[in-house]
Structure formats: C-alpha cells, structure tokens
Enzyme design. Structure first.
Site, PDB file in Angstrom:
ATOM      1  CE  LYS A  96     -20.625  -6.047   4.656  1.00 10.40           C
ATOM      2  NZ  LYS A  96     -21.826  -6.824   4.271  1.00 10.40           N
ATOM      3  CB  SER A 119     -21.135 -10.235   5.734  1.00 11.76           C
ATOM      4  OG  SER A 119     -21.825  -9.430   4.796  1.00 11.76           O
ATOM      5  CB  SER A 159     -25.073  -9.128   4.918  1.00 12.25           C
ATOM      6  OG  SER A 159     -24.668 -10.426   4.591  1.00 12.25           O
TER       7      SER A 159
END
Length: 618
Positions: free
Chosen positions: A214, A290, A314
């Site tokens: 990420k 996210s 997330s």
C-alpha cells in the site's frame, strides 16, 4: 446550550437496560460541482466552523463530547489486561529472522496435496479456487515454472505478471491498481529469486511470491505518497519499512505501490488523483478502502498477497467487498516504522490475501513489535494456530462466539445477515462452536471516539504541510474530512480517550464469557461508483458509516480482527464475516477463520476481472 449528562462508571452500567439504537447519519451526499462548492464553504473561516458545529450537533457528537461527564480517566493508547495463553499454538521468536518464522508457520498448516491442487481430471465439479502461496512454492520447487526466465522452463511468472498488468492497464487506464510500478525492478527481483531456486537455496516459502504494498508503507525505491500527488515531495523514502524489509528478507517479490483512498481518509477507495479502482467482481462498484488497490490486486489474482494499513477497517472493508481475506493484528503486533502512521494509536499494518493460510504465512513474516511498543505494551510472544494438529478440531469446538443480534442484523440487506448466520450454524453443527448473546453498550460513543482519535492523528500528520500551502492539492474528500477534524478541540480528544477506556472495560468483560465476537464485516456490500464522483470525489457519510460500523471497535481498542469471505449477495457481490478476538489472540481468530473458509469454499466465485498468473492466462 445542551443539558449536562453524567455517565455512570462503566462497571455500574446495567446491561439489561441497554437498548440498541441504529446509527443514522445526517450529512449531505455530494459529488461534482456542489461538492467542490461545499469544500470551499467548509474551509471558510467562519461559515465553515458553523457548518461543522451543525453537523456534529445533528449527529450527537456535541452531546457526547461537550455535554457529557465521563467518569473514566483517559486511555491514550490501547492497554490490555493479561490474557490466558491460547491452546494448540506454535510460538514465534519475535526477534527471530522472518524467514525462520515463515518456516515455522509452514509447519502449522494442514498437509499439502499437490494432486488436489493441480489435477484437472479429479472428477470433482469445477469450483473456483485461488492459487495459494504453497501452490506457487510447489510449482517453483517442482520446476513446473519459475519466478523468472531460466534454463528450459516454459513458464515465466514475472513476465506473466508484467503482461497481465499491461492488459489490465490498457482496459482500466483511468483506474490503476498500482500507482508506482517498475517492470524492470520486478524482473530484477524475479531473476534473483530464480537464481536462489537454481542453487537450491530459496529463502522461504515466500521466495518468488508476488506481493504488493500500500502507498502509505515505504518500499524502496518507490515513493510513498499516501495516494496523494505531493507527499513524496516532503517525505523521501530512503529504505524499506520494517514490514516490507521482513518480506524482502523472506524472498518476496515486491511489485510496487497500490492505489488507495488518499491518506486513508475514506472507506470506498475513491481517488481522483490516480483513478478509482473498480471492484474485480463488478468494476462499476467500489473496492472499499482505504486499502483499495491492495484488495483488488489480490482479488484479481495478480498477487498472492498485499500489505494494507487499517485505521478504521481499511484492511477488512476492502477485503470483504472484494471477496478476499483481511487480517487486522493487535495494535503493536506489527511494526509501523517506515509507514505514514508511526505515531498513530489506531492503525496497524496487516496482510490482505486470497486465503487464510496465506494470511498466516505473511503474518508470520511481518509480525514483531517495535522496540517502543515492547516497552509500553509488553506484548506476549506472537503465536500461530497449529492447524496440522489432530487437536485443532477439538480446540475449535471449545470456542464460544459472542453475537450482539440487534447490531449483527443492522445491515442493508438480509443477504448479509442470513449468510453470516448460516456460517455460525454450520460452525455449531460441524465443530460444536457455541454462539451466545452479548450486549455491547455505547456503540455510538465508540464511533465518536474513533472519529476524534483517527481524525486528530491524521491532522497531526498533515497539518504542517497543509499550513505550508499543500492543502489545496488534496482531494475534496480529504479536505472535507480535515475541515471537520480541525473543529475538534483538545477537550474533545481527552473525552474520546475517556470513552476509549470505558469501552475497553465493556469488551474485556465480554471476553470473560466469549472467545470471539462475530459480526458481518460491513453493513453493506460494494456500493456503486457514481460517474460524477470519478473526477472530483464525493462525500457520502451514510455509506461510510455503513461500511465502517462493525470495523471501528478493533481500531479504537486495538483488538485483532479478520474478515473472511463467506459468499455473495443476490447481485453477486462478496460478503465477509468478521471475527474480533481477545488482545494478542491472533491464533484463535486465524484458526476459526480457516474453518469458516473451508465451510464457505463452495460459495466463492471467480471475479469478473481475474488473471491466472501462475499458468499465464492473462
């Protein structure tokens, strides 16, 4: 002025009098021109403060933070009572080499039969299955294929991956999964992995496994932008983050940085900066966020695993919406050094994988607390469930699951609650797992505590650069959130931490009676992506609340939690079941998750957007 409310101390609250109240968020849903106008107004000095105050008043936040006397003292970081040791586990050396921990994890897994995984004429009806890390390992070690070009091998997995990324990017030009990707860097890592295999010295079962990272976790030489257009200008990446370094030392091929909701301030995955990834099961739907790109790249078959960060669901939310596995560890179990969230108290780094056993392998590699967390949290040694033991089923049968039925059923469709309920019934029928009714007080207060804590920590990260003029380059969604977060006072932050201690008390009392709390992972399946939201984003707090309603507990309290795919709704969208465990008890939720995965295997569906990297079907 509001009327002063005085809370009873948590240990005096009568749980039989607690009433569940569904949360109703009052806020506008805006996209396009009206959203851009709303952002301007929210950032205006006087009127913006008035709007923020109005929103907080209408949603009960002011009542909780300003008008309520909370008797508990603040708890600024999750603090846990001592926990009983988990049965049937294998302990990992926290300071051991990650490749050695992975080797121990491999021994914990059930027997691997390659004929079941590779035979095409088993006589069984077709059932979609993701390739597991052990499948790649078997293929490499049996010389069915290699990570890169070598001798006479016919399959070149690195080239399959690069070709698949080219195909994907040509089809989804405005919705990339990777926002930092260098094919030559992938080839270089794959060549090094292949050489280790040729010399008979692979580092671990993770050697040659494709893993994405990420964009808020450092992975050298890629920049860490947090999904923004500018953060790399003020924060340079000079080395891998600790979790990435541990994967690299285990031989993993780190393919690049995944798309994400900018700075983690959203649960849909919307990102006008780079494009909004579509859900592999339906590209017109959100992936969840996210960690949007991390979940989508795993669900698409492009990577066996990806790292995400989880500050409010997330990791688990996108895993659930994309039909894969997402593990949130206990706060402090993984080292945040080399991420944007080093100073946070609600965020962790965790794996998103296609299967539970892959989550175990990646978790084994990245686990290990930072030196600072060992002092302030005193974590016990990390443990894994010994799924190879004949006693594993008996241990499963001894588990008691806690279910708050009114909360559990507060979902947008009965497809979700019915699927989750069916899994609980099967756990009882097959293993004897008992489900008992629990009551969780003050869920609305918990949500407020999370908003203030996460918001304040995010503001602390970004405020210096925003004050220096970078704020205007943020997305409208992020700017709206920051405008709201700026309206929280220091006293609000203290009140939130008082609520945190209070809610921790309730949950530790619950865990005296149950081993795991079970909920749906999200209150809805993947929402549609409005066309008007692609260019400028959107604000839709009703959707945000529905996606986050079961996730925030684990973040505020630092508890371990996992989302496991259990099937689909009538529209073919994935549904996840969430398991929340006692502090430091990752082994228990992983053991239960493995059983749930087996129960639900027949219900997994091949995503519309899927690439078979191992066999080169791109």
């Amino acid at each position: 002025m509001g009327k002063k409310q005085i809370m009873l101390p948590a240990n005096e609250v009568d749980l039989t009098a607690v009433k569940y109240v569904p949360e109703k968020i009052e806020a506008p849903h805006l996209t396009g021109f009206w959203f851009k106008l709303f952002v301007k107004v929210m950032e205006a000095p006087v009127i913006g403060s008035l709007i923020a105050s109005h929103l907080k008043e209408k949603n009960g936040i002011t009542e909780i933070l300003k008008n309520t006397v909370i008797p508990e003292v603040p708890m600024f970081i999750p603090q846990f009572p001592l926990q009983e040791p988990e049965p049937g586990v294998v302990c990992l050396e926290e300071d051991g080499k990650p490749e050695e921990r992975v080797a121990l994890a491999l021994k914990c897994l059930p027997h691997y039969d390659p004929t079941c995984r590779w035979s095409s004429d088993s006589g069984e009806p077709f059932q979609f299955r993701y390739w597991k890390i052990r499948d790649y390992g078997y293929a490499y070690r049996s010389k069915l294929t290699t990570p890169s070009m070598a001798s006479d091998f016919s399959f070149i997995v690195a080239e399959h991956f690069i070709s698949a990324m080219e195909v994907f990017n040509s089809k989804q030009q405005s919705a990339p999964l990777l926002i930092s990707f260098d094919p030559e860097e992938v080839r270089r890592q794959a060549a090094a992995s292949t050489q280790r295999f040729e010399e008979g010295n692979p580092l671990s079962i993770l050697d040659g496994i494709f893993i994405a990272v990420k964009d808020d976790i450092d992975c050298y030489p890629h920049p860490s932008k947090g999904g923004s257009k500018w953060f790399h200008e003020v924060r340079q990446v000079k080395a891998d983050g600790v979790s990435v370094s541990r994967l690299r030392n285990s031989g993993a091929i780190l393919v690049g940085k995944t798309n994400m909701h900018e700075f983690g301030m959203g649960t849909t995955g919307n990102n006008p900066n780079y494009g909004t990834p579509g859900n592999p099961h339906n590209p017109k739907r959100y992936t969840g966020g996210s960690s949007s790109g991390s979940a989508a790249i795993v669900a698409s078959g492009l990577c066996s695993a990806a790292l995400g960060t989880d500050g409010g669901g997330s990791v688990r939310i996108p895993a659930s919406l994309c039909g894969v596995v997402g593990l949130k560890t206990t706060f402090g179990r993984t080292d945040l050094t080399g991420s944007l969230w080093e100073a946070g108290t609600v965020t962790i780094i965790g794996p998103i994988t296609a299967t539970v056993e892959d989550a175990i392998l990646v978790y084994a590699a990245i686990s290990g607390s930072s030196p600072a967390d060992r002092i302030r949290l005193n974590p016990p040694i990390p443990c894994l469930p010994d799924l190879s033991s004949s006693e594993s089923s008996n241990i499963l049968g001894s588990l008691t699951l806690g279910k708050y039925t009114k909360w559990f059923n507060d979902v947008s469709s009965t497809d979700i609650s019915d699927k989750c309920e069916d899994v609980l019934n099967q756990l009882f029928r097959l293993y004897g797992c008992k489900t008992t009714e629990i009551v969780i007080p003050e869920l609305r207060e918990l949500h407020t505590a999370h908003a203030v804590t996460f918001g304040s920590e995010s503001l602390c990260l970004l405020n210096p650069d925003c004050e220096a003029g970078k704020g205007v380059r943020l997305t409208n969604d992020t700017r709206t959130n920051l405008a709201l977060f700026r309206s929280f006072a220091a006293s609000d932050y203290i009140s939130a931490q008082c609520l945190r201690r209070r809610i921790m008390y309730y949950h530790m009392e619950i865990f005296k009676k149950v081993d795991v709390i079970v909920t749906p992972t999200t209150g809805m399946t993947a929402p549609e992506i409005p066309e008007s939201a692609l260019a400028v984003g959107e604000t839709n707090l009703q959707v945000v609340a529905s996606l986050m309603q079961f996730a925030m507990t684990a973040n505020v309290l630092g508890l371990p939690a996992i989302s496991v795919p259990i099937g689909h709704d009538k529209q073919g969208l994935p549904i996840g079941l969430q398991l929340i465990g006692r502090p430091w008890c990752e082994a228990s939720i992983l053991r239960l998750a493995a059983a749930i995965e087996e129960i639900s295997a027949e219900y997994r569906k091949k995503p519309v957007e899927f690439y078979d990297i191992l066999k080169g079907k791109v």
